[in-house]
Each structure stands twice: as C-alpha cells, then as structure tokens.
Design an enzyme around this catalytic site. Structure first.
Site, PDB file in Angstrom:
ATOM      1  N   GLU A 116       0.849  -1.204   0.000  1.00 46.82           N
ATOM      2  CA  GLU A 116       0.000   0.000   0.000  1.00 46.82           C
ATOM      3  C   GLU A 116       0.888   1.260   0.000  1.00 46.82           C
ATOM      4  O   GLU A 116       0.765   2.168   0.828  1.00 46.82           O
ATOM      5  CB  GLU A 116      -0.975   0.033   1.182  1.00 46.82           C
ATOM      6  CG  GLU A 116      -2.130   0.996   1.004  1.00 46.82           C
ATOM      7  CD  GLU A 116      -3.051   1.048   2.237  1.00 46.82           C
ATOM      8  OE1 GLU A 116      -2.675   1.617   3.262  1.00 46.82           O
ATOM      9  OE2 GLU A 116      -4.156   0.488   2.135  1.00 46.82           O
TER      10      GLU A 116
ATOM     11  N   GLU B  22      -0.148   9.666  10.033  1.00 54.00           N
ATOM     12  CA  GLU B  22       0.019   8.646   8.990  1.00 54.00           C
ATOM     13  C   GLU B  22       0.741   9.154   7.743  1.00 54.00           C
ATOM     14  O   GLU B  22       1.503   8.411   7.128  1.00 54.00           O
ATOM     15  CB  GLU B  22      -1.343   8.046   8.607  1.00 54.00           C
ATOM     16  CG  GLU B  22      -1.994   7.195   9.693  1.00 54.00           C
ATOM     17  CD  GLU B  22      -2.721   7.994  10.759  1.00 54.00           C
ATOM     18  OE1 GLU B  22      -2.798   9.243  10.631  1.00 54.00           O
ATOM     19  OE2 GLU B  22      -3.203   7.383  11.726  1.00 54.00           O
TER      20      GLU B  22
ATOM     21  N   HIS C 267     -12.054   7.328  14.189  1.00 56.37           N
ATOM     22  CA  HIS C 267     -10.948   7.164  15.141  1.00 56.37           C
ATOM     23  C   HIS C 267      -9.755   8.072  14.896  1.00 56.37           C
ATOM     24  O   HIS C 267      -8.776   8.044  15.656  1.00 56.37           O
ATOM     25  CB  HIS C 267     -10.459   5.711  15.126  1.00 56.37           C
ATOM     26  CG  HIS C 267      -9.717   5.346  13.869  1.00 56.37           C
ATOM     27  ND1 HIS C 267      -8.388   5.614  13.685  1.00 56.37           N
ATOM     28  CD2 HIS C 267     -10.127   4.754  12.729  1.00 56.37           C
ATOM     29  CE1 HIS C 267      -8.014   5.195  12.494  1.00 56.37           C
ATOM     30  NE2 HIS C 267      -9.057   4.669  11.885  1.00 56.37           N
TER      31      HIS C 267
ATOM     32  N   HIS D  76     -14.265   2.569  18.340  1.00 58.25           N
ATOM     33  CA  HIS D  76     -12.831   2.287  18.451  1.00 58.25           C
ATOM     34  C   HIS D  76     -12.413   2.437  19.925  1.00 58.25           C
ATOM     35  O   HIS D  76     -12.857   3.374  20.591  1.00 58.25           O
ATOM     36  CB  HIS D  76     -12.079   3.295  17.572  1.00 58.25           C
ATOM     37  CG  HIS D  76     -10.629   2.988  17.365  1.00 58.25           C
ATOM     38  ND1 HIS D  76      -9.706   3.097  18.376  1.00 58.25           N
ATOM     39  CD2 HIS D  76      -9.938   2.574  16.276  1.00 58.25           C
ATOM     40  CE1 HIS D  76      -8.513   2.760  17.906  1.00 58.25           C
ATOM     41  NE2 HIS D  76      -8.628   2.445  16.638  1.00 58.25           N
TER      42      HIS D  76
END
Ligand code: UD1
Ligand code: UDP
Length: 370
Positions: free
Chosen positions: A122, A136, A208, A241
C-alpha cells in the site's frame, strides 16, 4: 549456513495492517521458495488478535507493546527500542510492512539500520499534507523512503511515487490487498447484524482519526445525533474504536439515544456483514473507503483530506469533512433522493481485483532470486 528458502518477515501492528497483510501471508505460505514469519508488534492488542484469528494466523513473534492510551513518542520509542533485537534474531531476507502506522514507520527504520530490504505494501498514498492524516502521512513518507519495493495499489499512488523521484523499476502497481481480504470474507457465511430490525434503515459509522480528536469529533457526534433525531426509520450502528479519546466522548454524547447503537469493535466478519446490510456508511477510516465502494455502499468521509481520491473521482465516496452540517445534509440527500443514492451505489472497485497478494509474491520471488 545458506538457506534454501528466502525468509520473509511480515510485520503487523494494528487491525487494518492485519486485514491487509493477511492475504500476503497466506499467499507466501503457499510459495515453495518462501519461509514466511509473522511479527506482531501488537500496537493494537484485542483488535489485532480478532483479525489474526479470522485468517488463522498465529504470530511467530509477539512484542505485545500496546499500553492504554499510548502516546506517539512513547509508542515510537518502545517499538524502535525493541525491534532491533527482534530483527537480529529473525535475520530475514526481506521485511514487509503494510500501510502507515507507527509500527510501519519504526519497522522500516529498524530494517534500514540492519540493511534488510523493505517491501512497502500500500505504497504511495499521499494527501500532500503532513498533518492530515496525522501522523500517517509522515509515517508513509518515511516508510516509502526506506523501501526497496513499493507495492502501489493504483496508478495514482504510482504517480505520487514517481513525482517523489522513486525509480519506476522499484514501483509495482498491484491493487490493494484489502480487496483480496474482502473477497475471501464475503465468500463466507455472514449472518446479518442482530442490532438492526428488518424494517430499519441502517447507517454504519466508524471514527478514530487523531486529527479529529477534540472539536471535530464533537461535530461528528452532533451530526450522528441529528441524523438519528431527523429520521425515525434510521438505526445508527457505531462500533466504537477503543482509543479512549474517541470512546469516552462517543459514549457520553450518544449512548442514551434509543436509535443509536454503540458497540465494541466488531470482528472483521460481522463488520463486513454490517457494511453489506448498511444503506450508508459514515467514516474517517482508510480501509472502509476501499471496501465499501466494492460492496456498492455510498461512503461519506468525515475528514478534510483523503489519500484515496479514486473513489471520490468515480462519485461513490464523498468528502464531507468533520463538519456537522455537511455530514447531515449529505446523509439527508442520500436517504431522501433515490437518484442521488443510486449514483453513489454503483459497486465500483477502484482499489483492486483480488489478486494483489499474488502479484506481490511473484515480484518478491523474481527479485530475491535474481
Ligand atoms: C492506530 C494507527 C492509525 C490506524 C488505526 C487503526 C498510529 C499512530 N495510529 O490508531 O494509523 O488508522 O490504528 O485502527 O499508528 N486500544 C485498545 N485495544 C486495541 C487497540 C487500541 O485498547 O486493540 C486503545 C489503547 O488504549 C491504545 C489506544 O487505543 O493505547 C490507541 O492505539 P494506537 O494504535 O496508538 O492508535 P489508534 O488510534 O488505534
Ligand atoms: N473494521 C472491523 N471492525 C470494526 C470496524 C472496522 O473489522 O468494528 C475493519 C474495516 O472493515 C477495515 C478496517 O477495519 O478493513 C479499518 O480499520 P480502521 O478504521 O481501524 O483503520 P484505518 O483503515 O483507518 O487505518
């Protein structure tokens, strides 16, 4: 002693990494040339174990690093500190990471220090904004920089990598392994969710993201409540979450509403069953943006940016932001306008054809025996 097989160490830390790495692990197990080893950092504990159980995977090494409400610096330090010893003991010929979590960034870095080649599954997803999603975007930029193989899911992720100067020969467009996992699970017996009555219209919610903590998440909660208040035939199912920054707020703001059902994170099979039963999905998740279009479900993304533009361009995912009014009005439109709904429920799958893992395994085979 020289090994006859190549040892491939597959690293998983969180729920989405396990879902998307599982098909690669299963495909490597079938490859006669590969000795596959699974390293669970257990950045997530319960949610990681849930997924590994579904796919029958038992980690060879389990670092068990998760702590309640862990901070990014302490998690990063714990992972980096412990990974070097694990890599020394495992001594793999190649290491695979998936996605953009702290596990991915630290494992790629630990492998780099030891000279172990890294394959990034990915690869090439970008928003171009280091703080969105946070952390991220930074994690995947660093993991990419340290990787020998970039397994890009789409042509657009390949283009991002080419723009950053990576050699064409290091980039392989494979599709996203999440579609391999989804196809495997959809073929199994999936009883519909018991939380929703036959005559109710189901809206499924997940949320989340760290950049949504605080005011944006309060906006999301206001939107969920407003939708439930306005539409008496709607049931909202929200598997919460466990991160306390969202779980505590979601319970305080939503638990008392009679048509909002909060539950623990669902196992992957019941979650896919809930996506199939849902009319609309509201999410800030990455993986759900890939799975739901393949299941023909309209997705409203409660984020400011997405690194997955393909489904947005095809009109099956809409970016509404963590903004109450925008979430509510886009949901109203889908609930009330059948034509608008049909336009978003086309069942396109821009992220893969179910053969991504097989492509990854054959590229590794070719390059490792060069
Ligand atoms: C992490 C990833 C995020 C990914 C998400 C998938 C980072 C920085 N974040 O975010 O990219 O999208 O996973 O869900 O890598 N917890 C449990 N049990 C679990 C899992 C989490 O109790 O099985 C709680 C713990 O209190 C833990 C907290 O959630 O400290 C946060 O976990 P963490 O992995 O740091 O962040 P996520 O928000 O889950
Ligand atoms: N998922 C699940 N149970 C749930 C919610 C999500 O199994 O209760 C699955 C979902 O199908 C997707 C993945 O978890 O494959 C997404 O994980 P998450 O949203 O935690 O992370 P992200 O994709 O945003 O990194």
């Amino acid at each position: 002693m020289k090994r006859s097989k190549k040892r491939i160490l597959c690293v998983v830390g969180t729920r989405p990494e396990a879902i998307k790495m599982a098909p690669v692990i299963l495909a490597l197990r079938e490859a006669p040339w590969a000795e596959v080893r699974v390293l669970a950092t257990a950045q997530h504990r319960q949610m990681l174990d849930q997924v590994l159980n579904v796919f029958g995977i038992v980690p060879d090494v389990d670092m068990n690093v998760m702590r309640p409400n862990q901070s990014l610096p302490e998690l990063t330090a714990r992972l980096l500190g412990e990974l070097d010893g694990v890599l020394a003991a495992e001594d793999p010929d190649a290491l695979l990471v998936q996605g953009d979590t702290t596990t991915v960034m630290t494992a790629a870095m630990a492998a780099f220090y030891r000279g172990i080649p890294v394959g990034h599954v990915e690869a090439g997803l970008r928003t171009g904004d280091l703080r969105n999603p946070f952390p991220e975007e930074m994690n995947r930029v660093i993991a990419g920089r340290l990787s020998r193989w970039h397994f890009a899911p789409t042509a657009s992720s390949e283009a991002n990598l080419l723009r950053e100067g990576f050699a064409q020969s290091s980039i392989h467009v494979t599709g996203n392994t999440v579609i391999d996992a989804l196809i495997d699970v959809v073929a199994r017996d999936l009883p519909p969710p018991t939380e929703v009555a036959a005559d109710e219209r189901l809206i499924l919610v997940t949320a989340h993201r760290r950049e949504n903590f605080g005011e944006p998440f309060l906006e999301i909660c206001r939107a969920i409540r407003t939708i439930a208040d306005r539409h008496p035939q709607v049931r909202i199912l929200y598997p919460v979450h466990p991160n306390p920054n969202v779980a505590d707020v979601a319970r305080a703001r939503l638990a008392d509403h009679p048509r909002i059902t909060l539950c623990q994170p669902l196992d992957y099979l019941p979650f896919v069953a809930a996506m199939k039963r849902a009319e609309i999905i509201l999410t800030d998740s990455g993986g759900v943006q890939e799975e739901a279009p393949a299941l023909g479900k309209p997705v409203l993304v409660m984020r400011r940016e997405t690194e997955r533009p393909e489904a947005v361009e095809q009109g099956v995912v809409k970016l509404v932001g963590p903004v109450c009014e925008a979430i509510v009005s886009a949901t109203d439109e889908l609930l009330q306008n059948a034509e608008a709904y049909r336009a978003m429920a086309k069942g396109v799958s821009p992220y893969g054809d179910g053969h991504a893992s097989a492509r990854i395994v054959s590229i590794l085979h070719r390059d490792l025996f060069d």
